[in-house]
Scaffold this motif. Structure first.
Motif, PDB file in Angstrom:
ATOM      1  N   SER A 180       8.238   5.971   4.744  1.00 54.79           N
ATOM      2  CA  SER A 180       7.702   7.321   4.645  1.00 54.79           C
ATOM      3  C   SER A 180       7.926   8.100   5.934  1.00 54.79           C
ATOM      4  N   VAL A 181       7.655   7.454   7.057  1.00 56.65           N
ATOM      5  CA  VAL A 181       7.807   8.121   8.358  1.00 56.65           C
ATOM      6  C   VAL A 181       9.269   8.456   8.622  1.00 56.65           C
ATOM      7  N   LYS A 182      10.166   7.507   8.317  1.00 56.26           N
ATOM      8  CA  LYS A 182      11.583   7.696   8.643  1.00 56.26           C
ATOM      9  C   LYS A 182      12.283   8.628   7.657  1.00 56.26           C
ATOM     10  N   ALA A 183      11.970   8.445   6.350  1.00 57.36           N
ATOM     11  CA  ALA A 183      12.677   9.215   5.329  1.00 57.36           C
ATOM     12  C   ALA A 183      11.954  10.506   4.947  1.00 57.36           C
ATOM     13  N   HIS A 184      10.691  10.672   5.416  1.00 58.89           N
ATOM     14  CA  HIS A 184       9.891  11.859   5.101  1.00 58.89           C
ATOM     15  C   HIS A 184       9.780  12.074   3.590  1.00 58.89           C
ATOM     16  N   GLN A 185       9.556  10.974   2.872  1.00 60.40           N
ATOM     17  CA  GLN A 185       9.440  11.061   1.418  1.00 60.40           C
ATOM     18  C   GLN A 185       8.023  10.693   0.984  1.00 60.40           C
ATOM     19  N   ARG A 186       7.440  11.569   0.211  1.00 56.88           N
ATOM     20  CA  ARG A 186       6.059  11.416  -0.231  1.00 56.88           C
ATOM     21  C   ARG A 186       5.850  10.162  -1.072  1.00 56.88           C
ATOM     22  N   LYS A 187       6.848   9.771  -1.859  1.00 56.47           N
ATOM     23  CA  LYS A 187       6.681   8.637  -2.774  1.00 56.47           C
ATOM     24  C   LYS A 187       6.391   7.338  -2.024  1.00 56.47           C
ATOM     25  N   HIS A 188       6.983   7.180  -0.832  1.00 59.04           N
ATOM     26  CA  HIS A 188       6.738   5.950  -0.081  1.00 59.04           C
ATOM     27  C   HIS A 188       5.306   5.924   0.452  1.00 59.04           C
ATOM     28  N   TYR A 189       4.850   7.064   0.888  1.00 59.66           N
ATOM     29  CA  TYR A 189       3.474   7.149   1.386  1.00 59.66           C
ATOM     30  C   TYR A 189       2.481   6.853   0.268  1.00 59.66           C
ATOM     31  N   LEU A 190       2.726   7.424  -0.914  1.00 58.44           N
ATOM     32  CA  LEU A 190       1.826   7.199  -2.033  1.00 58.44           C
ATOM     33  C   LEU A 190       1.826   5.737  -2.460  1.00 58.44           C
ATOM     34  N   ARG A 191       2.993   5.089  -2.388  1.00 55.58           N
ATOM     35  CA  ARG A 191       3.028   3.668  -2.725  1.00 55.58           C
ATOM     36  C   ARG A 191       2.268   2.849  -1.679  1.00 55.58           C
ATOM     37  N   ALA A 192       2.346   3.255  -0.416  1.00 55.02           N
ATOM     38  CA  ALA A 192       1.587   2.558   0.621  1.00 55.02           C
ATOM     39  C   ALA A 192       0.096   2.618   0.318  1.00 55.02           C
ATOM     40  N   ILE A 193      -0.396   3.793  -0.040  1.00 55.79           N
ATOM     41  CA  ILE A 193      -1.808   3.945  -0.374  1.00 55.79           C
ATOM     42  C   ILE A 193      -2.176   3.074  -1.574  1.00 55.79           C
ATOM     43  N   LYS A 194      -1.294   3.031  -2.576  1.00 56.47           N
ATOM     44  CA  LYS A 194      -1.548   2.210  -3.760  1.00 56.47           C
ATOM     45  C   LYS A 194      -1.647   0.733  -3.379  1.00 56.47           C
ATOM     46  N   SER A 195      -0.752   0.278  -2.507  1.00 58.02           N
ATOM     47  CA  SER A 195      -0.775  -1.120  -2.069  1.00 58.02           C
ATOM     48  C   SER A 195      -2.025  -1.430  -1.268  1.00 58.02           C
ATOM     49  N   LEU A 196      -2.430  -0.489  -0.417  1.00 56.28           N
ATOM     50  CA  LEU A 196      -3.629  -0.687   0.394  1.00 56.28           C
ATOM     51  C   LEU A 196      -4.876  -0.783  -0.491  1.00 56.28           C
ATOM     52  N   LYS A 197      -4.949   0.065  -1.495  1.00 57.85           N
ATOM     53  CA  LYS A 197      -6.113   0.023  -2.382  1.00 57.85           C
ATOM     54  C   LYS A 197      -6.133  -1.268  -3.196  1.00 57.85           C
ATOM     55  N   ALA A 198      -4.953  -1.735  -3.614  1.00 59.05           N
ATOM     56  CA  ALA A 198      -4.894  -3.003  -4.350  1.00 59.05           C
ATOM     57  C   ALA A 198      -5.324  -4.157  -3.457  1.00 59.05           C
ATOM     58  N   ALA A 199      -4.949  -4.091  -2.178  1.00 65.28           N
ATOM     59  CA  ALA A 199      -5.333  -5.143  -1.236  1.00 65.28           C
ATOM     60  C   ALA A 199      -6.841  -5.177  -1.044  1.00 65.28           C
ATOM     61  N   ILE A 200      -7.455  -4.027  -0.868  1.00 69.28           N
ATOM     62  CA  ILE A 200      -8.900  -4.012  -0.644  1.00 69.28           C
ATOM     63  C   ILE A 200      -9.642  -4.506  -1.875  1.00 69.28           C
ATOM     64  N   GLN A 201      -9.106  -4.260  -3.060  1.00 68.95           N
ATOM     65  CA  GLN A 201      -9.722  -4.783  -4.277  1.00 68.95           C
ATOM     66  C   GLN A 201      -9.661  -6.309  -4.289  1.00 68.95           C
ATOM     67  N   LEU A 202      -8.513  -6.860  -3.914  1.00 70.15           N
ATOM     68  CA  LEU A 202      -8.391  -8.316  -3.857  1.00 70.15           C
ATOM     69  C   LEU A 202      -9.325  -8.904  -2.807  1.00 70.15           C
ATOM     70  N   PHE A 203      -9.401  -8.264  -1.628  1.00 69.20           N
ATOM     71  CA  PHE A 203     -10.279  -8.767  -0.578  1.00 69.20           C
ATOM     72  C   PHE A 203     -11.740  -8.749  -1.031  1.00 69.20           C
ATOM     73  N   SER A 204     -12.101  -7.753  -1.844  1.00 68.58           N
ATOM     74  CA  SER A 204     -13.483  -7.662  -2.315  1.00 68.58           C
ATOM     75  C   SER A 204     -13.826  -8.804  -3.255  1.00 68.58           C
ATOM     76  N   GLU A 205     -12.800  -9.446  -3.821  1.00 73.36           N
ATOM     77  CA  GLU A 205     -13.011 -10.558  -4.750  1.00 73.36           C
ATOM     78  C   GLU A 205     -12.969 -11.910  -4.045  1.00 73.36           C
ATOM     79  N   CYS A 206     -12.691 -11.915  -2.740  1.00 72.69           N
ATOM     80  CA  CYS A 206     -12.620 -13.160  -1.972  1.00 72.69           C
ATOM     81  C   CYS A 206     -13.967 -13.437  -1.310  1.00 72.69           C
ATOM     82  N   PRO A 207     -14.255 -14.716  -1.017  1.00 70.56           N
ATOM     83  CA  PRO A 207     -15.449 -15.015  -0.221  1.00 70.56           C
ATOM     84  C   PRO A 207     -15.408 -14.261   1.088  1.00 70.56           C
ATOM     85  N   GLU A 208     -16.542 -13.756   1.520  1.00 70.49           N
ATOM     86  CA  GLU A 208     -16.599 -12.897   2.710  1.00 70.49           C
ATOM     87  C   GLU A 208     -15.967 -13.559   3.920  1.00 70.49           C
ATOM     88  N   GLU A 209     -16.203 -14.882   4.111  1.00 67.55           N
ATOM     89  CA  GLU A 209     -15.709 -15.543   5.315  1.00 67.55           C
ATOM     90  C   GLU A 209     -14.194 -15.652   5.328  1.00 67.55           C
TER      91      GLU A 209
END
Length: 269
Positions: A180-209
């Protein structure tokens, strides 16, 4: 396990990494295990030392000692030791500005673990390659970083490891942010946000420790990610504002998930 950020953050460096702390702790214990062969005990001692040096920013020492540990594990025919030492060595080499050597080491290791049919080690090799290829690399390597991260996500999902699937998603987010930074394309940034949100959902399903760390590295990541994206928002005008709001929402949710309650300040920026 903590959410790690690249040591000595600079623009263009990988934002999110799977920390090596667990490797250091494991091999420090193995170094004291009298039931192991003395050569493998020594290899574990070296690897624990290399990881400690990496964590403390003594990068030159870390990459040198990690290579010694790797050779000893190879000589001792310890597949897991080789896998662990390869990861620490790759991280240290990337920090030591030896990314070409790190990638060559990782690709050789990936070939070996695929031939052996070890899916867990294959996924970790892909994770390491994705992180290194995002680490101040250019051109086709940014595409390779995303491809390797996507493969790691798929493997970890098949293996049922939500925590490591989450970290693979973070590697994908880092690669997308680079594009996103190098190519200045919105689609890459939006995919980054999608991946980050999916990661936080998975982390919320893991034991806290499994996810929550005491180092505060998540807070550092949040600031770095936010500061990195804001100049792009300023350059490209109002259409970025909504995406920046999504970013800040994610940062707040990540911080809250990890127990850093000052995260609410990010949402208010």
């Amino acid at each position: 396990m903590t959410v790690g950020i690249s040591r000595g953050y600079e623009p263009g460096r990988v934002l999110l990494i799977l920390p090596t702390t667990d490797i250091g702790v494991k091999h420090a214990a193995l170094a004291e295990d009298a039931s192991l062969q003395p050569d493998l005990q020594e290899a574990s001692r070296l690897l624990a030392e290399a990881e400690a040096s990496l964590s403390r920013g003594r990068i030159e020492d870390s990459q040198s000692v990690a290579k010694k540990a790797l050779e000893q594990f190879r000589a001792g025919k310890s597949a897991q030791g080789v896998a662990d030492a390869t990861r620490v060595a790759m991280c240290a080499l990337a920090e030591f500005e030896s990314r070409k050597e790190a990638l060559a080491l990782g690709q050789e290791h990936l070939k070996d673990v695929r031939a052996a049919g070890n899916k867990e080690q294959e996924a970790m090799a892909l994770q390491s390659l994705a992180e290194v290829a995002t680490f101040r690399c250019r051109g086709d390597l940014r595409d390779s970083a995303l491809s390797w991260a996507d493969e790691a996500v798929t493997l970890q999902r098949e293996l049922g490891n939500k925590k490591l699937e989450g970290f693979a998603l973070l590697a994908a987010a880092s690669a997308c942010t680079q594009k996103s930074v190098k190519a200045h394309q919105r689609k890459h940034y939006l995919r980054a946000i999608k991946s980050l949100k999916a990661a936080i959902q998975l982390f919320s399903e893991c034991p806290e420790e499994d996810v929550v760390g005491r180092s505060g590295e998540a807070g550092g990541f949040a600031r770095d990610f936010s500061e990195r994206r804001r100049p792009s928002c300023q350059r490209y005008g109002p259409w970025r504002r909504k995406e920046e709001g999504l970013e800040l929402e994610f940062l707040a949710r990540l911080q809250l998930q990890l127990g850093h309650y000052k995260a609410l300040g990010f949402a208010a920026v």
